[in-house]
Scaffold this motif. Structure first.
Motif, PDB file in Angstrom:
ATOM      1  N   THR A  90       0.826  -1.204   0.000  1.00  0.00           N
ATOM      2  CA  THR A  90       0.000   0.000   0.000  1.00  0.00           C
ATOM      3  C   THR A  90       0.863   1.258   0.000  1.00  0.00           C
ATOM      4  O   THR A  90       1.867   1.338   0.700  1.00  0.00           O
ATOM      5  CB  THR A  90      -0.920   0.011   1.242  1.00  0.00           C
ATOM      6  N   GLY A  91       0.445   2.231  -0.807  1.00  0.00           N
ATOM      7  CA  GLY A  91       1.153   3.494  -0.865  1.00  0.00           C
ATOM      8  C   GLY A  91       0.802   4.249  -2.127  1.00  0.00           C
ATOM      9  O   GLY A  91       0.000   3.785  -2.946  1.00  0.00           O
ATOM     10  N   VAL A  92       1.418   5.409  -2.263  1.00  0.00           N
ATOM     11  CA  VAL A  92       1.282   6.176  -3.503  1.00  0.00           C
ATOM     12  C   VAL A  92       2.427   5.769  -4.421  1.00  0.00           C
ATOM     13  O   VAL A  92       3.599   5.817  -4.019  1.00  0.00           O
ATOM     14  CB  VAL A  92       1.312   7.699  -3.242  1.00  0.00           C
ATOM     15  N   TYR A  93       2.082   5.372  -5.612  1.00  0.00           N
ATOM     16  CA  TYR A  93       3.076   4.924  -6.591  1.00  0.00           C
ATOM     17  C   TYR A  93       3.351   6.060  -7.568  1.00  0.00           C
ATOM     18  O   TYR A  93       2.431   6.599  -8.193  1.00  0.00           O
ATOM     19  CB  TYR A  93       2.568   3.693  -7.318  1.00  0.00           C
ATOM     20  N   TYR A  94       4.624   6.398  -7.671  1.00  0.00           N
ATOM     21  CA  TYR A  94       5.058   7.488  -8.543  1.00  0.00           C
ATOM     22  C   TYR A  94       5.880   6.940  -9.703  1.00  0.00           C
ATOM     23  O   TYR A  94       6.739   6.072  -9.514  1.00  0.00           O
ATOM     24  CB  TYR A  94       5.921   8.484  -7.770  1.00  0.00           C
ATOM     25  N   CYS A  95       5.639   7.493 -10.857  1.00  0.00           N
ATOM     26  CA  CYS A  95       6.416   7.172 -12.051  1.00  0.00           C
ATOM     27  C   CYS A  95       7.548   8.189 -12.181  1.00  0.00           C
ATOM     28  O   CYS A  95       7.350   9.387 -11.912  1.00  0.00           O
ATOM     29  CB  CYS A  95       5.498   7.237 -13.273  1.00  0.00           C
ATOM     30  N   LYS A  96       8.709   7.715 -12.580  1.00  0.00           N
ATOM     31  CA  LYS A  96       9.846   8.610 -12.810  1.00  0.00           C
ATOM     32  C   LYS A  96      10.460   8.309 -14.170  1.00  0.00           C
ATOM     33  O   LYS A  96      10.539   7.143 -14.579  1.00  0.00           O
ATOM     34  CB  LYS A  96      10.916   8.422 -11.728  1.00  0.00           C
ATOM     35  N   ALA A  97      10.894   9.358 -14.860  1.00  0.00           N
ATOM     36  CA  ALA A  97      11.568   9.193 -16.140  1.00  0.00           C
ATOM     37  C   ALA A  97      12.828  10.054 -16.174  1.00  0.00           C
ATOM     38  O   ALA A  97      12.818  11.188 -15.695  1.00  0.00           O
ATOM     39  CB  ALA A  97      10.639   9.586 -17.285  1.00  0.00           C
ATOM     40  N   LEU A  98      13.883   9.507 -16.747  1.00  0.00           N
ATOM     41  CA  LEU A  98      15.116  10.254 -17.000  1.00  0.00           C
ATOM     42  C   LEU A  98      15.147  10.554 -18.496  1.00  0.00           C
ATOM     43  O   LEU A  98      15.299   9.638 -19.310  1.00  0.00           O
ATOM     44  CB  LEU A  98      16.331   9.446 -16.568  1.00  0.00           C
ATOM     45  N   VAL A  99      15.017  11.833 -18.838  1.00  0.00           N
ATOM     46  CA  VAL A  99      14.706  12.245 -20.201  1.00  0.00           C
ATOM     47  C   VAL A  99      15.855  13.046 -20.801  1.00  0.00           C
ATOM     48  O   VAL A  99      16.428  13.924 -20.140  1.00  0.00           O
ATOM     49  CB  VAL A  99      13.422  13.099 -20.221  1.00  0.00           C
ATOM     50  N   VAL A 100      16.182  12.729 -22.050  1.00  0.00           N
ATOM     51  CA  VAL A 100      17.037  13.580 -22.869  1.00  0.00           C
ATOM     52  C   VAL A 100      16.097  14.441 -23.704  1.00  0.00           C
ATOM     53  O   VAL A 100      15.259  13.913 -24.433  1.00  0.00           O
ATOM     54  CB  VAL A 100      17.969  12.752 -23.767  1.00  0.00           C
ATOM     55  N   LEU A 101      16.244  15.759 -23.599  1.00  0.00           N
ATOM     56  CA  LEU A 101      15.235  16.636 -24.184  1.00  0.00           C
ATOM     57  C   LEU A 101      15.430  16.875 -25.679  1.00  0.00           C
ATOM     58  O   LEU A 101      14.455  16.964 -26.437  1.00  0.00           O
ATOM     59  CB  LEU A 101      15.216  17.973 -23.440  1.00  0.00           C
ATOM     60  N   THR A 102      16.696  17.008 -26.107  1.00  0.00           N
ATOM     61  CA  THR A 102      16.945  17.307 -27.509  1.00  0.00           C
ATOM     62  C   THR A 102      18.120  16.498 -28.034  1.00  0.00           C
ATOM     63  O   THR A 102      19.004  16.080 -27.267  1.00  0.00           O
ATOM     64  CB  THR A 102      17.236  18.795 -27.729  1.00  0.00           C
ATOM     65  N   ARG A 103      18.158  16.302 -29.333  1.00  0.00           N
ATOM     66  CA  ARG A 103      19.244  15.574 -29.993  1.00  0.00           C
ATOM     67  C   ARG A 103      20.570  16.273 -29.735  1.00  0.00           C
ATOM     68  O   ARG A 103      20.643  17.509 -29.759  1.00  0.00           O
ATOM     69  CB  ARG A 103      18.991  15.503 -31.496  1.00  0.00           C
ATOM     70  N   GLY A 104      21.602  15.482 -29.460  1.00  0.00           N
ATOM     71  CA  GLY A 104      22.932  16.035 -29.242  1.00  0.00           C
ATOM     72  C   GLY A 104      23.193  16.462 -27.811  1.00  0.00           C
ATOM     73  O   GLY A 104      24.315  16.847 -27.472  1.00  0.00           O
ATOM     74  N   GLN A 105      22.176  16.362 -26.978  1.00  0.00           N
ATOM     75  CA  GLN A 105      22.331  16.764 -25.579  1.00  0.00           C
ATOM     76  C   GLN A 105      22.601  15.521 -24.749  1.00  0.00           C
ATOM     77  O   GLN A 105      21.909  14.512 -24.886  1.00  0.00           O
ATOM     78  CB  GLN A 105      21.047  17.439 -25.099  1.00  0.00           C
ATOM     79  N   SER A 106      23.592  15.579 -23.880  1.00  0.00           N
ATOM     80  CA  SER A 106      23.920  14.411 -23.073  1.00  0.00           C
ATOM     81  C   SER A 106      23.267  14.434 -21.705  1.00  0.00           C
ATOM     82  O   SER A 106      23.130  13.405 -21.060  1.00  0.00           O
ATOM     83  CB  SER A 106      25.438  14.299 -22.905  1.00  0.00           C
ATOM     84  N   ASN A 107      22.848  15.603 -21.249  1.00  0.00           N
ATOM     85  CA  ASN A 107      22.231  15.691 -19.927  1.00  0.00           C
ATOM     86  C   ASN A 107      20.877  15.012 -19.928  1.00  0.00           C
ATOM     87  O   ASN A 107      20.122  15.084 -20.899  1.00  0.00           O
ATOM     88  CB  ASN A 107      22.047  17.155 -19.522  1.00  0.00           C
ATOM     89  N   THR A 108      20.577  14.358 -18.804  1.00  0.00           N
ATOM     90  CA  THR A 108      19.237  13.819 -18.610  1.00  0.00           C
ATOM     91  C   THR A 108      18.538  14.619 -17.515  1.00  0.00           C
ATOM     92  O   THR A 108      19.178  15.123 -16.586  1.00  0.00           O
ATOM     93  CB  THR A 108      19.265  12.334 -18.220  1.00  0.00           C
ATOM     94  N   TYR A 109      17.243  14.720 -17.639  1.00  0.00           N
ATOM     95  CA  TYR A 109      16.438  15.470 -16.677  1.00  0.00           C
ATOM     96  C   TYR A 109      15.431  14.513 -16.047  1.00  0.00           C
ATOM     97  O   TYR A 109      14.847  13.675 -16.743  1.00  0.00           O
ATOM     98  CB  TYR A 109      15.729  16.623 -17.377  1.00  0.00           C
ATOM     99  N   ARG A 110      15.234  14.670 -14.757  1.00  0.00           N
ATOM    100  CA  ARG A 110      14.357  13.777 -14.011  1.00  0.00           C
ATOM    101  C   ARG A 110      12.983  14.399 -13.880  1.00  0.00           C
ATOM    102  O   ARG A 110      12.852  15.551 -13.479  1.00  0.00           O
ATOM    103  CB  ARG A 110      14.944  13.519 -12.624  1.00  0.00           C
ATOM    104  N   TYR A 111      11.978  13.600 -14.207  1.00  0.00           N
ATOM    105  CA  TYR A 111      10.588  14.038 -14.085  1.00  0.00           C
ATOM    106  C   TYR A 111       9.804  13.003 -13.298  1.00  0.00           C
ATOM    107  O   TYR A 111      10.066  11.802 -13.401  1.00  0.00           O
ATOM    108  CB  TYR A 111       9.949  14.225 -15.465  1.00  0.00           C
ATOM    109  N   TRP A 112       8.822  13.508 -12.543  1.00  0.00           N
ATOM    110  CA  TRP A 112       7.952  12.657 -11.738  1.00  0.00           C
ATOM    111  C   TRP A 112       6.493  12.842 -12.155  1.00  0.00           C
ATOM    112  O   TRP A 112       6.081  13.938 -12.520  1.00  0.00           O
ATOM    113  CB  TRP A 112       8.066  13.005 -10.258  1.00  0.00           C
ATOM    114  N   GLY A 113       5.737  11.774 -12.032  1.00  0.00           N
ATOM    115  CA  GLY A 113       4.298  11.879 -12.179  1.00  0.00           C
ATOM    116  C   GLY A 113       3.666  12.345 -10.881  1.00  0.00           C
ATOM    117  O   GLY A 113       4.343  12.551  -9.874  1.00  0.00           O
TER     118      GLY A 113
END
Length: 122
Positions: A90-113
């Protein structure tokens, strides 16, 4: 901007099953990893399962053999099939994604639902 929308939570009896879904949308070039975390009342948010684009998975020991994570990379969607549910799931389940926003970019950004509630009754 990236949005994650979860669905599939609810109330289920011990031993039952639920399937969670999380769809990512917005400015996305690629997603390196998607996963699920849960937060029980009064506790910290803990990893449940993650999966990379290449298919590598990681599960919390407490859910191994009961939960299965899967992804549809073409749809930027991750699923969590939860079987043999226990009250301690039991609990709140959160989705997380590590996203590359644009081509050629190496940084990833973390997003939560926003989270979806799962309640397992005994």
């Amino acid at each position: 901007q990236v949005q994650l929308v979860e669905s599939g939570g609810g109330l289920v009896q011990t031993g039952g099953s639920l399937r969670l879904s999380c769809a990512a949308s917005g400015t996305i070039f690629s997603i390196n990893s998607m996963g699920w975390y849960r937060q029980a009342p009064g506790k910290q948010r803990d990893l449940v399962a993650t999966q990379t684009t290449g298919g590598m998975t990681n599960y919390a020991d407490s859910v191994k053999g009961r939960f299965t994570i899967s992804r549809d990379n073409a749809k930027n969607t991750v699923y969590l099939q939860m079987n043999s549910l226990k009250p301690e799931d039991t609990g709140v389940y959160y989705c997380k994604a590590l996203v590359v926003l644009t081509r050629g970019q190496s940084n990833t950004y973390r997003y939560w639902g926003q989270g979806t509630q799962v309640t397992v009754s005994s």
